[in-house]
Design a protein around this motif. Structure first.
Motif: not given
Ligand code: FES
Ligand code: FES
Length: 170
Positions: A47-49, A51, A53-54, A56, A68
């Motif tokens: 999602s956020c890519e 680190g 949102c969690g 991944c 990510c």
């Molecule tokens: Fe959000 Fe990795 S995609 S923490």
């Protein structure tokens, strides 16, 4: 070990959900992209890519890790587990998954695989967590649609059930 050619894709030999696996990745390929695009592991969500949102989160040698923020080549020789690893031999849901369903701990489910990886690791070292400890663990994950009350209830219930049936597993 990896092929050490100066440029181009490198072989990544690792254990994926309990099975030996090999894929090829450019040195700068992220583990999220590698798992999804090369290994077909679409239960890993991005999602956020960066680190935050969690979503991944996978387990790397048992420890929760942000895919990510990890390069694919870093998992060479290591063990990677995704949410698929929670399933039983016949594809049945484990106790964490059942509890999330029972307590409405998910809605769209996008954040859920990452959360379950953190929950699985957390419960291995926190057999009798307080609600506050569960909330602190979940604070590493962003859920945009269902809220956290059901998740907290689910985690506490799994912990209580496991304590009552220590040999029962999932
Ligand atoms: Fe959000 Fe990795 S995609 S923490
Ligand atoms: Fe939709 Fe968490 S269930 S983002």
């Amino acid at each position: 070990m990896s092929e050490l050619s100066a440029d181009g894709p490198r072989a990544v030999n690792f254990t994926l959900n309990g099975r030996s696996a090999t894929g090829h990745a450019e040195p700068r390929m992220l583990l999220t992209d590698f798992l999804r695009q090369i290994m077909g592991q679409t239960d890993v969500h991005a999602s956020c890519e960066h680190g935050v949102c969690g979503s991944c989160t996978i387990r790397l040698d048992g420890e929760p890790a942000r895919a990510c923020l990890t390069f694919a080549v870093q998992v060479d020789g290591r063990r990677v587990d995704t949410v698929q690893s929670l399933l039983g031999a016949k594809g049945e849901l484990n106790d964490i998954q059942r509890a999330f369903r029972k307590h409405h701990g998910l809605q769209c489910g996008y954040c859920t695989p990452g959360i379950m990886m953190s929950v699985a690791a957390f419960l291995e070292t926190n057999a009798d967590p307080t609600e506050q400890q569960v909330r602190e663990m979940l604070s590493g994950h962003l859920c945009r649609c269902t809220g956290y009350v059901g998740m907290v209830r689910a985690v506490l219930e799994v912990a209580a059930t496991r304590r009552a049936q220590p040999a029962g597993g999932s």
